[in-house]
Design an enzyme around this catalytic site. Sequence first.
Site, PDB file in Angstrom:
ATOM      1  N   HIS A  14       0.876  -1.197   0.000  1.00  0.00           N
ATOM      2  CA  HIS A  14       0.000   0.000   0.000  1.00  0.00           C
ATOM      3  C   HIS A  14       0.902   1.232   0.000  1.00  0.00           C
ATOM      4  CE1 HIS A  14      -3.736   2.268   1.550  1.00  0.00           C
ATOM      5  NE2 HIS A  14      -2.800   3.176   1.315  1.00  0.00           N
ATOM      6  N   HIS A  16       1.533   5.390  -1.659  1.00  0.00           N
ATOM      7  CA  HIS A  16       1.149   6.571  -2.435  1.00  0.00           C
ATOM      8  C   HIS A  16       2.408   7.168  -3.057  1.00  0.00           C
ATOM      9  CE1 HIS A  16      -2.938   6.732  -0.727  1.00  0.00           C
ATOM     10  NE2 HIS A  16      -2.346   6.221   0.336  1.00  0.00           N
ATOM     11  N   LYS A 100      -9.276  -0.515  -5.661  1.00  0.00           N
ATOM     12  CA  LYS A 100      -9.279   0.169  -4.378  1.00  0.00           C
ATOM     13  C   LYS A 100     -10.644   0.772  -4.095  1.00  0.00           C
ATOM     14  CE  LYS A 100      -7.895   2.290  -0.743  1.00  0.00           C
ATOM     15  NZ  LYS A 100      -6.702   2.490   0.038  1.00  0.00           N
ATOM     16  N   HIS A 137     -10.360   0.782   2.010  1.00  0.00           N
ATOM     17  CA  HIS A 137     -10.148   1.796   3.046  1.00  0.00           C
ATOM     18  C   HIS A 137     -11.345   1.676   3.986  1.00  0.00           C
ATOM     19  CE1 HIS A 137      -8.591   5.754   4.564  1.00  0.00           C
ATOM     20  NE2 HIS A 137      -9.764   5.648   5.166  1.00  0.00           N
ATOM     21  N   HIS A 175      -4.395  -0.859   6.008  1.00  0.00           N
ATOM     22  CA  HIS A 175      -3.953  -0.056   7.156  1.00  0.00           C
ATOM     23  C   HIS A 175      -4.897  -0.180   8.348  1.00  0.00           C
ATOM     24  CE1 HIS A 175      -6.757   2.627   5.184  1.00  0.00           C
ATOM     25  NE2 HIS A 175      -5.901   3.083   4.323  1.00  0.00           N
ATOM     26  N   ASP A 248       1.503   2.584   3.524  1.00  0.00           N
ATOM     27  CA  ASP A 248       0.650   3.765   3.378  1.00  0.00           C
ATOM     28  C   ASP A 248       1.498   5.029   3.436  1.00  0.00           C
ATOM     29  OD1 ASP A 248      -1.619   5.244   2.931  1.00  0.00           O
ATOM     30  OD2 ASP A 248      -2.363   5.096   4.984  1.00  0.00           O
TER      31      ASP A 248
HETATM   32  C1  NCD Z   1      -3.572   9.036   2.200  1.00  0.00           C
HETATM   33  C2  NCD Z   1      -3.157  10.100   1.187  1.00  0.00           C
HETATM   34  O1  NCD Z   1      -2.583  11.106   1.591  1.00  0.00           O
HETATM   35  O2  NCD Z   1      -3.368   9.899  -0.015  1.00  0.00           O
HETATM   36  N1  NCD Z   1      -3.534   9.611   3.510  1.00  0.00           N
HETATM   37  C3  NCD Z   1      -3.420   8.946   4.678  1.00  0.00           C
HETATM   38  O3  NCD Z   1      -3.539   9.561   5.726  1.00  0.00           O
HETATM   39  N2  NCD Z   1      -3.172   7.657   4.713  1.00  0.00           N
HETATM   40  C4  NCD Z   1      -4.893   8.512   1.848  1.00  0.00           C
HETATM   41  C5  NCD Z   1      -5.241   7.252   2.561  1.00  0.00           C
HETATM   42  O4  NCD Z   1      -4.664   6.197   2.307  1.00  0.00           O
HETATM   43  O5  NCD Z   1      -6.138   7.285   3.411  1.00  0.00           O
HETATM   44 ZN    ZN Z   2      -3.252   5.123   1.757  1.00  0.00          ZN
END
Ligand code: NCD
Ligand code: ZN
Length: 346
Positions: A14, A16, A100, A137, A175, A248
């Site tokens: 996971h 970003h 997702k 999520h 998460h 995450d």
């Molecule tokens: C994530 C993001 O910034 O894209 N933020 C987070 O707090 N984890 C989005 C997410 O996975 O919830």
């Molecule tokens: Zn995330």
Amino acid sequence: MTESLTLRRPDDWHLHLRDGAMLRAVLPETTRHFARAIIMPNLVPPVVTAAEARAYRDRILAVLPEGAEFTPLMTLYLTEATDPEDLAEAHAAGLVTAVKLYPAGATTNSAQGVRDFDKVRPVLERMAEIGCPLCVHGEVVDSDIDIFDREAVFIDRVLDPIRRATPGLRVVMEHITTAEGVDYVRANETDLGATITTHHLIINRNHILVGGIKPHYYCLPVAKREAHRLALRAAATSGDARFFLGTDSAPHTDAMKETACGCAGCFTATNTMALLAHVFEEDGALDRLEGFVSLNGPAFYGLPVNDATLTLRKGEAAVFPGRIDTADGPVTVFDPGFPVHWHVDP
Ligand code: NCD
Ligand code: ZN
């Protein structure tokens, strides 16, 4: 005392990566240690179609650091308009690994997420048929639900009904942050796994709020009370193959975090492996770290484990960069708040 540890190369289930200048700056932080990652689709606008996933994958591959061996595993952002056939073709072609599900409004860039779960029923059924996992999520967003209860309520009101209505659907609870999340995974033998982040093994809600508000510890799902953190630690270090790492790691510039309405997300890509070695050692579970970071995830996704390895070594207190510079501004690296003596061999 263990002084060094060699593991199969880990994966991040996971992650970003964002796009543009941010992508370029944060990608090396992940490719330095990880062989593959499940790439979150919550760009603006989100990655909804197979064509968008292909284009995003190409943008990631175009900025891979020299010599990096890294495979981005792409996901589609589920909307009420997602076409089951577009997804099925992309999954069969190996372009899309998972889908997702963001409840609309749950977190950063989730406005186009799902409001009416009946509308996505045909997609979920197709996914169960073809074996495409759903990454969830797991938070309800109703304004009358306390933010610390969002996950537990989601399990009862949304997740369990979806799983009962869609036999064979493989689900990753992403998460997880609560003992209820851990218990739900443990109680369900098949088709269910969960990712756990590095930071949720380290911080509880006090770290965010006591002694002044700490925006760099704020993420969603928000860290809960200490008993929940301990339940996550127990799950991650238990050797139970249904739990695996999804960092995450979610970069936002300092300007977006340190403001009156700061973004959610902790940026942990840089020091995750060293922090996990610390956590697993503290819990007497260093021998289980490889399962959590390198074996359990591939097993859930039906992928081979990596051939390459990664070696961690114990020594002097590690010095991590405080921030990563990006053309959009600096991004603060997660600070565990204690000295860490583990280093990843270059
Ligand atoms: C994530 C993001 O910034 O894209 N933020 C987070 O707090 N984890 C989005 C997410 O996975 O919830
Ligand atoms: Zn995330």
